[in-house]
Write an enzyme that holds these catalytic residues in place. Structure first.
Site, PDB file in Angstrom:
ATOM      1  N   GLY A 187     -20.820   6.952   2.882  1.00 61.27           N
ATOM      2  CA  GLY A 187     -19.902   7.251   1.835  1.00 61.27           C
ATOM      3  C   GLY A 187     -20.644   7.333   0.533  1.00 61.27           C
ATOM      4  N   GLY A 201     -18.476   8.059  -2.598  1.00 62.43           N
ATOM      5  CA  GLY A 201     -17.329   8.151  -3.584  1.00 62.43           C
ATOM      6  C   GLY A 201     -17.330   6.973  -4.367  1.00 62.43           C
ATOM      7  N   ASN A 202     -16.205   6.429  -4.827  1.00 63.87           N
ATOM      8  CA  ASN A 202     -16.139   5.403  -5.982  1.00 63.87           C
ATOM      9  C   ASN A 202     -16.842   4.147  -5.025  1.00 63.87           C
ATOM     10  OD1 ASN A 202     -15.063   2.523  -6.509  1.00 63.87           O
ATOM     11  ND2 ASN A 202     -14.035   4.022  -8.235  1.00 63.87           N
ATOM     12  N   LYS A 244       1.053  -1.217  -0.168  1.00 69.30           N
ATOM     13  CA  LYS A 244      -0.142   0.010  -0.104  1.00 69.30           C
ATOM     14  C   LYS A 244       0.860   1.313   0.250  1.00 69.30           C
ATOM     15  CE  LYS A 244      -4.489   1.088   0.214  1.00 69.30           C
ATOM     16  NZ  LYS A 244      -5.576   0.392  -0.336  1.00 69.30           N
TER      17      LYS A 244
HETATM   18  P1  NAD Z   1     -13.379   7.966  -2.309  1.00 62.86           P
HETATM   19  O1  NAD Z   1     -12.625   9.188  -1.981  1.00 62.86           O
HETATM   20  O2  NAD Z   1     -13.990   7.917  -3.995  1.00 62.86           O
HETATM   21  O3  NAD Z   1     -14.782   8.301  -1.449  1.00 62.86           O
HETATM   22  C1  NAD Z   1     -14.812   8.585  -0.196  1.00 62.86           C
HETATM   23  C2  NAD Z   1     -16.191   8.994   0.309  1.00 62.86           C
HETATM   24  O4  NAD Z   1     -16.299   8.824   1.667  1.00 62.86           O
HETATM   25  C3  NAD Z   1     -16.462  10.402  -0.239  1.00 62.86           C
HETATM   26  O5  NAD Z   1     -18.059  10.411  -0.487  1.00 62.86           O
HETATM   27  C4  NAD Z   1     -16.328  11.194   1.119  1.00 62.86           C
HETATM   28  O6  NAD Z   1     -17.173  12.213   1.130  1.00 62.86           O
HETATM   29  C5  NAD Z   1     -16.669  10.120   2.020  1.00 62.86           C
HETATM   30  N1  NAD Z   1     -16.466  10.213   3.376  1.00 62.86           N
HETATM   31  C6  NAD Z   1     -15.115  10.669   3.961  1.00 62.86           C
HETATM   32  N2  NAD Z   1     -15.229  10.792   5.347  1.00 62.86           N
HETATM   33  C7  NAD Z   1     -16.654  10.327   5.699  1.00 62.86           C
HETATM   34  C8  NAD Z   1     -17.107  10.218   6.773  1.00 62.86           C
HETATM   35  N3  NAD Z   1     -16.419  10.582   8.026  1.00 62.86           N
HETATM   36  N4  NAD Z   1     -18.478   9.801   6.794  1.00 62.86           N
HETATM   37  C9  NAD Z   1     -19.082   9.476   5.803  1.00 62.86           C
HETATM   38  N5  NAD Z   1     -18.525   9.790   4.475  1.00 62.86           N
HETATM   39  C10 NAD Z   1     -17.281  10.196   4.421  1.00 62.86           C
HETATM   40  O7  NAD Z   1     -12.791   6.678  -1.785  1.00 62.86           O
HETATM   41  P2  NAD Z   1     -13.382   5.229  -2.016  1.00 62.86           P
HETATM   42  O8  NAD Z   1     -12.298   4.634  -3.122  1.00 62.86           O
HETATM   43  O9  NAD Z   1     -14.628   5.074  -2.430  1.00 62.86           O
HETATM   44  O10 NAD Z   1     -12.776   4.437  -0.807  1.00 62.86           O
HETATM   45  C11 NAD Z   1     -13.760   4.467   0.118  1.00 62.86           C
HETATM   46  C12 NAD Z   1     -13.252   3.369   0.902  1.00 62.86           C
HETATM   47  O11 NAD Z   1     -13.346   1.930   0.324  1.00 62.86           O
HETATM   48  C13 NAD Z   1     -11.775   3.241   1.657  1.00 62.86           C
HETATM   49  O12 NAD Z   1     -11.586   2.732   2.929  1.00 62.86           O
HETATM   50  C14 NAD Z   1     -11.066   2.430   0.607  1.00 62.86           C
HETATM   51  O13 NAD Z   1      -9.696   2.051   0.928  1.00 62.86           O
HETATM   52  C15 NAD Z   1     -12.012   1.367   0.425  1.00 62.86           C
HETATM   53  N6  NAD Z   1     -11.713   0.628  -1.003  1.00 62.86           N
HETATM   54  C16 NAD Z   1     -11.868   1.313  -1.975  1.00 62.86           C
HETATM   55  C17 NAD Z   1     -11.569   0.747  -3.146  1.00 62.86           C
HETATM   56  C18 NAD Z   1     -11.735   1.230  -4.688  1.00 62.86           C
HETATM   57  O14 NAD Z   1     -11.494   0.626  -5.526  1.00 62.86           O
HETATM   58  N7  NAD Z   1     -12.052   2.473  -4.660  1.00 62.86           N
HETATM   59  C19 NAD Z   1     -10.994  -0.879  -3.339  1.00 62.86           C
HETATM   60  C20 NAD Z   1     -11.165  -1.457  -1.843  1.00 62.86           C
HETATM   61  C21 NAD Z   1     -11.442  -0.572  -0.821  1.00 62.86           C
END
Ligand code: NAD
Length: 407
Positions: A214, A216-217, A103
């Site tokens: 959340g 996001g993605n 990571k």
């Molecule tokens: P991202 O940056 O696209 O989205 C994160 C989201 O969380 C945003 O909407 C943000 O506003 C919200 N957020 C932040 N703090 C918050 C809080 N305290 N309460 C509620 N919402 C909050 O990130 P992502 O890629 O969606 O990743 C989110 C999680 O998923 C992380 O833990 C990441 O490690 C995990 N993850 C992502 C992927 C991937 O492919 N994107 C793969 C495996 C794991």
């Protein structure tokens, strides 16, 4: 705030207690193979020089090249990156893909940078670490706040430095630069495959009420996928606020609303709620898809769901795990639930090396059986040891890693 690496080690200790892994093996897994901190000087648009701190943790490569995303966040620090690398090692092993765990990250708020500054910073991270990266050595990918565009900058920088034109050193690239179809939605889609594979076993009703933390993605795509499959999303949140509608939210409208206003706040077809309220609202399925340490010993007792599916990494602390277990709430652990992302990253690496490009249908047709199989094997391991799914997934992963490490 719990130190995420302490949480990860507590989880490891809990599993070591119920299964006979050798002491040497567990001792080796208590440290990453290597953790590196680098300073990245970036010339800002106003001519000043700013130094950023960057990280790469290579946890274990018994199963294949180190693999794992890069996070850009102001709170990112070495213990978080170590924990995420440890979980990546287990995640690849649970999915049964030939990749190890790594990571990376940079302590930065990317929203405060211009696009050119973001490009210089991303290229700077690769310049400092290019010696240890490589398609057969260490393959980074996106994580929180790192987009396909950021991955393209990194891939391009690596090509310039090394001459390697396969593109297989970085995954999560844009489609035109060698990215895989389906990578953008793979984490949420994979979570859905895992959920569907376990749903019957978990005695969940056909039409579950779902809450997602959340937007996001991971969270936004999960909302779209569960909604399309006929589930009602009754609450969802981002970092600023949440919105609730007991009859189900119109997700497409909500996405449009956030696009236009930059916020979920003020959406008229729902009631505004805080993130704390969202986590404590009654539902059948709660999907934390934001950050670590969201369900802790402080709020676990107030959680009113039947099942938690961890799309985020580390959202439930070990103390909360115990409380939820006693309350009869099933937690589908991150190292199983969100492994769709890394599995499609592995597909991207494979396509790049073979000079192939698979359709989205082909990608998801390959992903589905892998995750269904991982879910079933996790369940079997949990049943064999009369324990929860997290420990089941750890046992599955650790057995696979130990076999390859020849300790
Ligand atoms: P991202 O940056 O696209 O989205 C994160 C989201 O969380 C945003 O909407 C943000 O506003 C919200 N957020 C932040 N703090 C918050 C809080 N305290 N309460 C509620 N919402 C909050 O990130 P992502 O890629 O969606 O990743 C989110 C999680 O998923 C992380 O833990 C990441 O490690 C995990 N993850 C992502 C992927 C991937 O492919 N994107 C793969 C495996 C794991």
């Amino acid at each position: 705030m719990n130190n995420p690496f302490d949480n990860a080690m507590t989880q490891l200790d809990k599993v070591a207690k119920i299964k006979n892994f050798s002491d040497e093996f567990i001792a080796r897994l208590r440290q990453p193979d290597r953790d590196i901190r680098v300073s990245i000087p970036v010339k800002m648009d106003d001519g000043t020089l700013k130094i950023f701190e960057g990280y790469r943790v290579e946890y274990n490569n018994a199963l294949g090249p180190y693999k794992g995303g890069i996070r850009y966040h102001p709170d990112t620090e070495i213990n978080e990156v170590k924990a995420l690398a440890f979980w990546m090692m287990l995640k690849c092993a649970v999915a049964g893909i030939p990749m190890g765990g790594g990571k990376g990250g940079i302590t930065v708020n990317p929203k405060e940078l211009s696009k050119r500054e973001l490009e210089r910073l991303s290229r700077g991270w690769v310049q400092k670490l290019s010696d240890i990266l490589g398609p057969y050595k260490d393959v980074p990918a996106p994580d929180v706040n790192t987009t396909p565009e950021v991955m393209d900058f990194m891939n391009d920088e690596y090509q310039k430095i090394t001459g390697d034109k396969t593109g297989a050193v970085i995954t999560g690239k844009s489609l035109g630069k060698g990215g895989s179809e389906g990578r953008g939605t793979a984490t949420a889609q994979g979570g859905f495959f895992v959920f569907e594979a376990l749903k019957k076993e978990l005695n969940l009703p056909d039409k579950c009420k779902v809450i997602i933390q959340g937007f996001g993605n991971a969270g936004l795509n999960a909302a779209l996928i569960w909604n399309k499959a006929g589930y009602s999303i009754i609450a969802i949140s981002d970092s600023k606020s949440g919105v609730y509608n007991e009859n189900g939210l119109n997700i497409e409208k909500l996405i449009e609303y956030k696009k236009n206003t930059g916020s979920l706040s003020g959406f008229l077809e729902g009631k505004e709620i805080t993130n704390e309220e969202l986590l404590e609202t009654e539902c059948d399925l709660l999907i934390p898809a934001a950050f670590e340490n969201q369900i802790t010993d402080k709020n676990a007792d107030k959680i009113k769901t039947k099942t938690i599916l961890e799309l985020a990494n580390g959202p439930v602390t070990p103390e909360a795990d115990e409380i939820l277990f006693k309350k009869g709430i099933t937690v589908i652990p991150d190292i199983l639930a969100n492994s769709g992302g890394v599995t499609v990253s592995y597909f991207e690496w494979d396509q790049n090396l073979k000079r192939e490009h698979w359709s989205e249908k082909e990608v998801f047709n390959k992903l589905k059986p892998i995750l269904e199989d991982s879910a079933k094997q996790t369940l079997e391991k949990a049943k064999e040891s009369n324990t929860d799914l997290r420990r089941g997934a750890f046992i599955l992963a650790l057995e696979r890693i130990e076999e390859k490490m020849h300790i």
